[in-house]
Design a protein around this motif. Sequence first.
Motif, PDB file in Angstrom:
ATOM      1  N   SER A  19      43.765  14.973  16.538  1.00 23.27           N
ATOM      2  CA  SER A  19      43.162  13.652  16.414  1.00 23.27           C
ATOM      3  C   SER A  19      42.933  13.027  17.783  1.00 23.27           C
ATOM      4  O   SER A  19      41.868  12.438  18.037  1.00 23.27           O
ATOM      5  N   TRP A  20      43.905  13.150  18.671  1.00 16.36           N
ATOM      6  CA  TRP A  20      43.743  12.610  20.021  1.00 16.36           C
ATOM      7  C   TRP A  20      42.622  13.328  20.768  1.00 16.36           C
ATOM      8  O   TRP A  20      41.827  12.698  21.459  1.00 16.36           O
ATOM      9  N   GLU A  21      42.550  14.628  20.628  1.00 16.27           N
ATOM     10  CA  GLU A  21      41.509  15.376  21.337  1.00 16.27           C
ATOM     11  C   GLU A  21      40.114  15.012  20.841  1.00 16.27           C
ATOM     12  O   GLU A  21      39.157  15.009  21.623  1.00 16.27           O
ATOM     13  N   ARG A  22      40.001  14.705  19.542  1.00 14.48           N
ATOM     14  CA  ARG A  22      38.698  14.295  19.008  1.00 14.48           C
ATOM     15  C   ARG A  22      38.278  12.945  19.561  1.00 14.48           C
ATOM     16  O   ARG A  22      37.090  12.726  19.831  1.00 14.48           O
ATOM     17  N   ARG A  23      39.237  12.034  19.714  1.00 16.72           N
ATOM     18  CA  ARG A  23      38.927  10.712  20.246  1.00 16.72           C
ATOM     19  C   ARG A  23      40.074  10.259  21.135  1.00 16.72           C
ATOM     20  O   ARG A  23      40.996   9.605  20.682  1.00 16.72           O
ATOM     21  N   HIS A  25      41.255   7.882  22.864  1.00 16.14           N
ATOM     22  CA  HIS A  25      41.222   6.446  23.139  1.00 16.14           C
ATOM     23  C   HIS A  25      42.523   5.839  22.634  1.00 16.14           C
ATOM     24  O   HIS A  25      42.826   5.898  21.441  1.00 16.14           O
ATOM     25  N   ALA A  28      42.328   3.031  19.788  1.00 14.88           N
ATOM     26  CA  ALA A  28      41.905   3.577  18.493  1.00 14.88           C
ATOM     27  C   ALA A  28      43.007   4.431  17.884  1.00 14.88           C
ATOM     28  O   ALA A  28      43.259   4.366  16.668  1.00 14.88           O
ATOM     29  N   ASN A  32      44.840   3.547  14.345  1.00 18.55           N
ATOM     30  CA  ASN A  32      44.793   4.486  13.219  1.00 18.55           C
ATOM     31  C   ASN A  32      46.179   4.858  12.724  1.00 18.55           C
ATOM     32  O   ASN A  32      46.415   4.989  11.529  1.00 18.55           O
TER      33      ASN A  32
END
Length: 293
Positions: A19-23, A25, A28, A32
């Motif tokens: 999840s962190w690698e996808r976004r 930020h 965010a 989440n």
Amino acid sequence: MRVGCCHLFSLSGYLLTLSWERRPHLGAFARNRALRIYPALVVLCTLCVCALGPALTRLPLADYWSHAMTRGYWITASAWKVAYPLPGVFEHNPLPHAVNGSLWSLPYEVRCYLVLMLVAVVPLPLRWKVLGLLAVLTVVLWYRPSDAGVFDRHWGLDYYHIKLGWLFFCGSALAAWRQVMHGWRLVGLVMVSALLAGLDGGAPRWLLLWTAVASFIVWLARDAQWLPTWPERWGDWSYGVYLYRFPVQQTLAHWGVHQHGMSVYLLSATAVTLALGAASWHGVEKHALRWKA
């Protein structure tokens, strides 16, 4: 319960790293995670304090509501600390007093989220940072006194900080190194770690065993295509099941259902817990997740 936590933390570390690698930020990611944890947890705590407690307490309701233990139970909604008893509730159960013992692992999970966020913003490749965290946990476990209790802190960490943190960041490392550790290589890591864990004692044995468990769970979830799949339209009941299983079991024990046999007790607890897990997802969680960044 402990085996379930091993699975949970390993998969959580893997999935949250993806999840962190996808976004990548920070705001965010934190939002989440909060939306996933807190809405359903607050609803659970409200139901325990305002419905379950008044219905089952042996105290007069005026005494229940004025009791410091009732006010103190709300700290559980922070996910940072867990209060277990409510006044006069479950006092004569086989496992007395605890309203929701399952939540013991939630503060550890939240702390793993925070550590992942902190290391993620350090300007180094994530794959090396999570390996560095595993190295730090290895040193802490290695020098932990052998006679220390599980909740005794050494260098600021108790045993479960080390164990669950290792499992979480082992899952995280497998995500960060997934281009290398996949398929039969992952199976090989499971087998080698498990075999070596049987040859040694002390800290090395536990680290190898935890590595084998985390690797096996990640492989099973990612690569075992032969496993049956959960229909997507049903939603994700897992967090709701985690939240409600213990209060359901305690309530059934309070009513003496366990005296009719273990099979009756387990089937009843499973059916009610699944129903509440589904209600939590469809009534609370999926609506909160619509606000994800």
